[in-house]
Design a protein around this motif. Sequence first.
Motif, PDB file in Angstrom:
ATOM      1  N   GLY A 131       0.778  -1.284   0.069  1.00 31.89           N
ATOM      2  CA  GLY A 131       0.089   0.070  -0.048  1.00 31.89           C
ATOM      3  C   GLY A 131       0.820   1.387   0.024  1.00 31.89           C
ATOM      4  N   MET A 172       2.351   2.652   2.951  1.00 27.84           N
ATOM      5  CA  MET A 172       2.228   3.625   4.233  1.00 27.84           C
ATOM      6  C   MET A 172       3.534   3.466   4.647  1.00 27.84           C
ATOM      7  SD  MET A 172      -1.532   2.450   5.703  1.00 27.84           S
ATOM      8  CE  MET A 172      -1.067   0.743   5.419  1.00 27.84           C
ATOM      9  N   SER A 217       4.144  11.319   0.397  1.00 32.17           N
ATOM     10  CA  SER A 217       2.865  12.260   0.789  1.00 32.17           C
ATOM     11  C   SER A 217       2.788  12.550   2.176  1.00 32.17           C
ATOM     12  CB  SER A 217       1.729  11.404   0.657  1.00 32.17           C
ATOM     13  OG  SER A 217       0.473  11.881   1.095  1.00 32.17           O
ATOM     14  N   THR A 276      -1.989  10.470   8.411  1.00 28.61           N
ATOM     15  CA  THR A 276      -2.911   9.542   8.550  1.00 28.61           C
ATOM     16  C   THR A 276      -4.158   9.741   9.323  1.00 28.61           C
ATOM     17  OG1 THR A 276      -1.430   7.793   8.241  1.00 28.61           O
ATOM     18  CG2 THR A 276      -3.389   6.944   9.231  1.00 28.61           C
ATOM     19  N   ALA A 318       3.620   8.298   3.290  1.00 29.40           N
ATOM     20  CA  ALA A 318       3.253   7.510   2.245  1.00 29.40           C
ATOM     21  C   ALA A 318       4.045   7.748   1.033  1.00 29.40           C
ATOM     22  CB  ALA A 318       1.837   7.588   2.060  1.00 29.40           C
ATOM     23  N   HIS A 332      -5.783  12.444   2.851  1.00 29.31           N
ATOM     24  CA  HIS A 332      -4.826  11.400   3.799  1.00 29.31           C
ATOM     25  C   HIS A 332      -5.002  10.001   3.775  1.00 29.31           C
ATOM     26  CE1 HIS A 332      -6.397  15.268   5.967  1.00 29.31           C
ATOM     27  NE2 HIS A 332      -5.215  15.291   6.781  1.00 29.31           N
ATOM     28  N   THR A 333      -4.107   9.226   4.177  1.00 29.64           N
ATOM     29  CA  THR A 333      -4.302   8.037   4.525  1.00 29.64           C
ATOM     30  C   THR A 333      -5.422   7.549   5.491  1.00 29.64           C
ATOM     31  OG1 THR A 333      -1.967   7.503   3.838  1.00 29.64           O
ATOM     32  CG2 THR A 333      -3.291   5.795   5.124  1.00 29.64           C
ATOM     33  N   ARG A 356      -7.072   4.807   7.836  1.00 31.33           N
ATOM     34  CA  ARG A 356      -7.014   3.389   8.316  1.00 31.33           C
ATOM     35  C   ARG A 356      -8.392   3.457   9.248  1.00 31.33           C
ATOM     36  NH1 ARG A 356      -1.870   1.204   8.454  1.00 31.33           N
ATOM     37  NH2 ARG A 356      -2.660   0.042  10.590  1.00 31.33           N
ATOM     38  N   TYR A 405      -7.569  -0.130   4.967  1.00 31.90           N
ATOM     39  CA  TYR A 405      -6.816   1.192   4.793  1.00 31.90           C
ATOM     40  C   TYR A 405      -7.028   1.630   3.413  1.00 31.90           C
ATOM     41  CZ  TYR A 405      -3.095  -1.645   2.856  1.00 31.90           C
ATOM     42  OH  TYR A 405      -2.215  -2.480   2.517  1.00 31.90           O
ATOM     43  N   VAL A 449      -5.113   4.294   0.832  1.00 36.15           N
ATOM     44  CA  VAL A 449      -3.964   5.080   0.609  1.00 36.15           C
ATOM     45  C   VAL A 449      -3.947   5.822  -0.571  1.00 36.15           C
ATOM     46  CG1 VAL A 449      -1.387   4.997   0.657  1.00 36.15           C
ATOM     47  CG2 VAL A 449      -2.650   3.228   1.938  1.00 36.15           C
ATOM     48  N   PHE A 490      -6.874   5.598  -5.153  1.00 36.03           N
ATOM     49  CA  PHE A 490      -6.363   4.982  -3.878  1.00 36.03           C
ATOM     50  C   PHE A 490      -6.221   3.606  -4.081  1.00 36.03           C
ATOM     51  CE2 PHE A 490     -10.979   5.179  -2.988  1.00 36.03           C
ATOM     52  CZ  PHE A 490     -11.235   4.004  -2.440  1.00 36.03           C
TER      53      PHE A 490
END
Length: 333
Positions: A47, A49, A86, A90, A146, A218-219, A221, A230, A232, A238
């Motif tokens: 992903g 992250m 990025s 999160t 990220a 944002h990521t 979760r 999640y 991403v 995404f």
Amino acid sequence: MSALVQRVTVVGGGVIGLSAAWFAARDGHAVAVVDRPSPHGGSWVAGGMLAPITEAWPGDEDVLRLGVESLALWPGFARDLGVDLSPVGTLQVAVDRADVEVLDQLCAHLAGLGRTSTRLSTRELRALEPGLGNVRGGLSVPGDLAVDNRALLRALRDACAAAGVRFTDAREPADVTVIAAGAWSRDLHPALRTVIRPVKGEILRLEARPGALPPPRHTIRAHVSGRPVYLVPRTGGFVLGATQYEAGFDGAVTAGGVRDLLRDAEVVWPGVAEYALVEIAAGFRAGSPDNAPVVDWLEPGVLAATGHHRNGLLLAPVTARRVLTLLREGGNG
């Protein structure tokens, strides 16, 4: 610069193997990478992250410490490679009372470790991400990053080539062999057979169609009825992940896994229903008994750099630095 130029063969062309090869080549070693790409490689399916604090959980304090150390290296690592990070961070969100209790536990655990986190109300969350669904609250943890995992792989391969690394599909004579083949490392040395295991994970990639809400900034979760999910961000879409199975090297994507990911994502981000599903994939993480990587000598002339589980991308720079330190010992184990 290393005082001893060695022939180094790195077995594995994922993020860990390429990072170790790049560091070694820049240090003056003659490096070859044995690369047999798999569509199920953990680096390819990741992903992206870089979130050691958000991933923190009681009992994994050593993994957290190593993750925080590696996160501090990432801005310079990315700058040298020419890849973008990025920095938005999160948001950890919960959708029911049980999930709020999970956030309470995480918040208390982080506070006990002296880590900063901020509880957010539903209104505060929606001010940051208007596309969120019926969430009950959340947590903001500063400092998470990220990266686009596939852009990272391309940049690492280019950097290796520029540093003189050779790519081959066959093992070559070497002074030092670095085993960095992810989950497949278990088959490359007897000492890894009972230590490394494949942990299967499925992810989806989605792109916004005309008229769809834009992807999150944002990521995101979340826990949905206890299941982690999640989102991403990528340009125009995404990555959605990830399931987790102890299923050996079964590379099939299951209908149930896709169903669960889409169902849970729609709870968190209702606009996902208008997105195009452009890729489904399954990959294998390299699990270890304590979730910590194995980065050390196995015998004279043979190093392991594997067992990173969910943290392969995050731990790439600190792992490569550790491999380089071991190489500078002269390859004597």
